[in-house]
Write an enzyme that holds these catalytic residues in place. Sequence first.
Site, PDB file in Angstrom:
ATOM      1  CB  VAL A  33      -0.955   0.232   1.608  1.00 47.74           C
ATOM      2  CG1 VAL A  33      -1.938  -1.456   0.717  1.00 47.74           C
ATOM      3  CG2 VAL A  33      -0.524  -0.147   2.804  1.00 47.74           C
ATOM      4  CE  LYS A  45     -20.220  -5.206  25.819  1.00 50.92           C
ATOM      5  NZ  LYS A  45     -20.651  -7.474  26.231  1.00 50.92           N
ATOM      6  CD  GLU A 129     -14.667 -10.830   0.630  1.00 46.89           C
ATOM      7  OE1 GLU A 129     -14.167 -10.683  -0.397  1.00 46.89           O
ATOM      8  OE2 GLU A 129     -15.442 -12.085   1.038  1.00 46.89           O
ATOM      9  N   GLY A 134     -15.919 -16.325   6.214  1.00 45.90           N
ATOM     10  CA  GLY A 134     -14.572 -16.303   7.436  1.00 45.90           C
ATOM     11  C   GLY A 134     -14.053 -15.683   5.837  1.00 45.90           C
ATOM     12  CB  ILE A 136     -14.682 -18.319   1.239  1.00 45.86           C
ATOM     13  CG1 ILE A 136     -14.139 -19.873   2.140  1.00 45.86           C
ATOM     14  CG2 ILE A 136     -14.390 -18.944  -0.006  1.00 45.86           C
ATOM     15  CD1 ILE A 136     -15.428 -20.489   1.861  1.00 45.86           C
ATOM     16  N   GLY A 187     -14.155 -20.441  19.474  1.00 47.10           N
ATOM     17  CA  GLY A 187     -13.971 -18.612  18.830  1.00 47.10           C
ATOM     18  C   GLY A 187     -14.949 -19.149  17.939  1.00 47.10           C
ATOM     19  CG  ASP A 201     -24.020 -16.399  11.220  1.00 47.52           C
ATOM     20  OD1 ASP A 201     -23.900 -15.525  11.123  1.00 47.52           O
ATOM     21  OD2 ASP A 201     -23.831 -17.541  10.828  1.00 47.52           O
ATOM     22  CE  LYS A 205     -21.839 -16.377   8.165  1.00 49.92           C
ATOM     23  NZ  LYS A 205     -21.609 -17.102   9.187  1.00 49.92           N
TER      24      LYS A 205
HETATM   25  P1  NDP Z   1     -15.809 -11.677  20.760  1.00 44.52           P
HETATM   26  O1  NDP Z   1     -16.708 -12.111  20.903  1.00 44.52           O
HETATM   27  O2  NDP Z   1     -14.793 -12.681  20.184  1.00 44.52           O
HETATM   28  O3  NDP Z   1     -15.365  -9.904  20.792  1.00 44.52           O
HETATM   29  C1  NDP Z   1     -15.571  -9.273  20.568  1.00 44.52           C
HETATM   30  C2  NDP Z   1     -15.246  -7.546  21.029  1.00 44.52           C
HETATM   31  O4  NDP Z   1     -16.142  -6.582  20.684  1.00 44.52           O
HETATM   32  C3  NDP Z   1     -15.109  -7.658  22.285  1.00 44.52           C
HETATM   33  O5  NDP Z   1     -13.576  -7.283  22.163  1.00 44.52           O
HETATM   34  C4  NDP Z   1     -15.598  -7.121  22.959  1.00 44.52           C
HETATM   35  O6  NDP Z   1     -14.858  -6.425  24.425  1.00 44.52           O
HETATM   36  C5  NDP Z   1     -15.694  -5.911  21.780  1.00 44.52           C
HETATM   37  N1  NDP Z   1     -16.965  -5.193  22.019  1.00 44.52           N
HETATM   38  C6  NDP Z   1     -18.401  -6.022  22.349  1.00 44.52           C
HETATM   39  N2  NDP Z   1     -19.324  -5.073  22.540  1.00 44.52           N
HETATM   40  C7  NDP Z   1     -18.833  -4.253  22.640  1.00 44.52           C
HETATM   41  C8  NDP Z   1     -19.275  -2.317  23.451  1.00 44.52           C
HETATM   42  N3  NDP Z   1     -20.052  -2.268  23.672  1.00 44.52           N
HETATM   43  N4  NDP Z   1     -18.050  -1.401  22.972  1.00 44.52           N
HETATM   44  C9  NDP Z   1     -16.759  -1.447  22.767  1.00 44.52           C
HETATM   45  N5  NDP Z   1     -16.283  -3.008  23.152  1.00 44.52           N
HETATM   46  C10 NDP Z   1     -17.269  -4.128  22.837  1.00 44.52           C
HETATM   47  O7  NDP Z   1     -16.997 -11.670  18.847  1.00 44.52           O
HETATM   48  P2  NDP Z   1     -15.687 -11.838  17.560  1.00 44.52           P
HETATM   49  O8  NDP Z   1     -14.332 -11.472  17.193  1.00 44.52           O
HETATM   50  O9  NDP Z   1     -16.550 -13.814  17.110  1.00 44.52           O
HETATM   51  O10 NDP Z   1     -16.716 -11.341  16.725  1.00 44.52           O
HETATM   52  C11 NDP Z   1     -16.504  -9.989  15.975  1.00 44.52           C
HETATM   53  C12 NDP Z   1     -17.685  -9.749  14.624  1.00 44.52           C
HETATM   54  O11 NDP Z   1     -17.438 -10.355  13.919  1.00 44.52           O
HETATM   55  C13 NDP Z   1     -19.224 -10.256  15.281  1.00 44.52           C
HETATM   56  O12 NDP Z   1     -19.878  -9.101  14.593  1.00 44.52           O
HETATM   57  C14 NDP Z   1     -19.482 -11.629  14.348  1.00 44.52           C
HETATM   58  O13 NDP Z   1     -20.454 -11.868  13.701  1.00 44.52           O
HETATM   59  C15 NDP Z   1     -17.830 -11.162  13.368  1.00 44.52           C
HETATM   60  N6  NDP Z   1     -18.008 -12.854  12.726  1.00 44.52           N
HETATM   61  C16 NDP Z   1     -16.755 -13.455  13.662  1.00 44.52           C
HETATM   62  C17 NDP Z   1     -16.144 -14.559  13.289  1.00 44.52           C
HETATM   63  C18 NDP Z   1     -15.994 -15.529  14.131  1.00 44.52           C
HETATM   64  O14 NDP Z   1     -15.506 -16.498  13.564  1.00 44.52           O
HETATM   65  N7  NDP Z   1     -15.659 -15.139  15.380  1.00 44.52           N
HETATM   66  C19 NDP Z   1     -16.163 -14.981  12.012  1.00 44.52           C
HETATM   67  C20 NDP Z   1     -16.948 -14.111  10.698  1.00 44.52           C
HETATM   68  C21 NDP Z   1     -18.166 -12.953  11.516  1.00 44.52           C
HETATM   69  P3  NDP Z   1     -14.169  -7.776  25.455  1.00 44.52           P
HETATM   70  O15 NDP Z   1     -13.041  -7.766  24.794  1.00 44.52           O
HETATM   71  O16 NDP Z   1     -13.998  -6.620  26.340  1.00 44.52           O
HETATM   72  O17 NDP Z   1     -15.187  -8.034  26.130  1.00 44.52           O
HETATM   73  N1  HSE Z   2     -20.884 -18.012  14.145  1.00 48.93           N
HETATM   74  C1  HSE Z   2     -20.438 -17.943  12.594  1.00 48.93           C
HETATM   75  C2  HSE Z   2     -19.770 -19.282  12.110  1.00 48.93           C
HETATM   76  C3  HSE Z   2     -18.744 -17.223  12.635  1.00 48.93           C
HETATM   77  O1  HSE Z   2     -19.528 -19.974  12.346  1.00 48.93           O
HETATM   78  O2  HSE Z   2     -19.930 -19.070  10.604  1.00 48.93           O
HETATM   79  C4  HSE Z   2     -18.428 -16.921  11.035  1.00 48.93           C
HETATM   80  O3  HSE Z   2     -19.030 -15.757  10.303  1.00 48.93           O
END
Ligand code: NDP
Ligand code: HSE
Length: 428
Positions: A33, A45, A129, A134, A136, A187, A201, A205
């Site tokens: 970039v 949070k 994306e 995830g 892909i 996770g 979910d 998608k």
């Molecule tokens: P997690 O619950 O692991 O992480 C969420 C994060 O957001 C945490 O760090 C949490 O803080 C923070 N958070 C939540 N609410 C607030 C708030 N109100 N203010 C500030 N911080 C906040 O979620 P994931 O990482 O698993 O998922 C995140 C997003 O990605 C979701 O939309 C999910 O659907 C999407 N996703 C997830 C995948 C997966 O494999 N897990 C794959 C594809 C998409 P704290 O750490 O302090 O609790």
């Molecule tokens: N909870 C979702 C799954 C995360 O299991 O596919 C990826 O979007």
Amino acid sequence: MKPVKVGLLGLGTVGTGVVRIVVGNQEHLSSQVGSPIIIERIAVKNSEKARDIDVDASKITTDPWEVIRDPEIDVIVEVMGGINGTKEYILEALDRGKHIITANKDLMALYGSEILAKAQEKQCDVFYEASVAGGIPIIRTLIEGFSSDRITKIMGIVNGTTNYILTKMSQEGATYSDALREAQDLGYAESDPTSDVEGLDAARKMTILGTLGFRTNVELQDVTVQGISGVSKEDIAFAKRLGYEMKLLGIAECKDEEFNISVQPTMIRSGHPIASVNGVFNAVYVYGEAVGETMFYGAGAGAMPTATSIVADLVAVIKNLKLGVNGLKQIVPYKTKKIKSDEDIYYKNFLLLHVDDKAGVLAKITQVFAEYDVSLDSVVQQANPNNPNAEIIIVTHNASKASMDKVLRHFEDLNVIRRVKSHYRVEG
Ligand code: NDP
Ligand code: HSE
């Protein structure tokens, strides 16, 4: 070279993966970039929480507005999840001219058109994306790779958690609840895993994929949804005996400009490539009029695969920044929405019926199928030492959804049928 500054909303499973890739691959990324990428602020949070990644404590805040309103920040990466509050953060960030990358399918499925319209107005990028399948790159593929073609069908395993659960139940005899707990520990699951197991979910998608694939404004309520919480080990065993695997499939079809989209546990023929997609892996089949069949495969959830998609979006945003072309690549659905009626949706069906074990039962049942013009592929009756009723297993030929619904309604009043134990769509 002036660094590009990124604000990260969320440092959970995915956010941690994003930091790892941005820090670990810095040289590789900045060479693409033309400037360093710095994660400037991170909203969480709970700032006291122990984390398995080292980040400078001064970057952490518990107030997402501090990140959104920071004038130094060019790009917001939203990986905190949630719908209404998160939408406000994103709209405000766009108002301030910041580009957005999100993994949030809940938000994009419900408010994608509003967010993308705002992005266009503000000449900002919104890339998502990671929100589907995830690691892909299926969204980029639909927008760019198939821009020349007309897509007629998208069929896929788009939820890693449920595929992990079904695989564990099928291959290791695990219980549903143990397999779900493992998926949560790894996770993969949403913070409320009900949306995984009840199919929501995957439906979100499929809403996104349908909009991009069919170039029409698909809404969540257009998708019929059934999850896997009713799938038993017995159902999976029946599927195997008949030469099928049980998968939670999203199926989107479009013919003569009319579409239908559904998510449901489906028996798919064992020889079909999707049948061998196991564990957290996802696969998306795309059929185009010109290209024919294509299939995309990879990890559908988990920190690093998901973060790969997010950071690739980040690279794309920064390249656009350098070229001054942000906000030009949004897909605007242009086709009038037309949803197929149940009379025009055809598929095969599997039924397991518990019936009275007496003469003439089979004839009464086949009579009902005949009445609604549903032709049968196979009918097997078996005794089950654990069941005082007889069990009848039926696989139909392609039948319209409308006819099958009539058959099932009629069965409710047919006194020889004790119970329709299972009913699944059959593919492949
Ligand atoms: P997690 O619950 O692991 O992480 C969420 C994060 O957001 C945490 O760090 C949490 O803080 C923070 N958070 C939540 N609410 C607030 C708030 N109100 N203010 C500030 N911080 C906040 O979620 P994931 O990482 O698993 O998922 C995140 C997003 O990605 C979701 O939309 C999910 O659907 C999407 N996703 C997830 C995948 C997966 O494999 N897990 C794959 C594809 C998409 P704290 O750490 O302090 O609790
Ligand atoms: N909870 C979702 C799954 C995360 O299991 O596919 C990826 O979007």
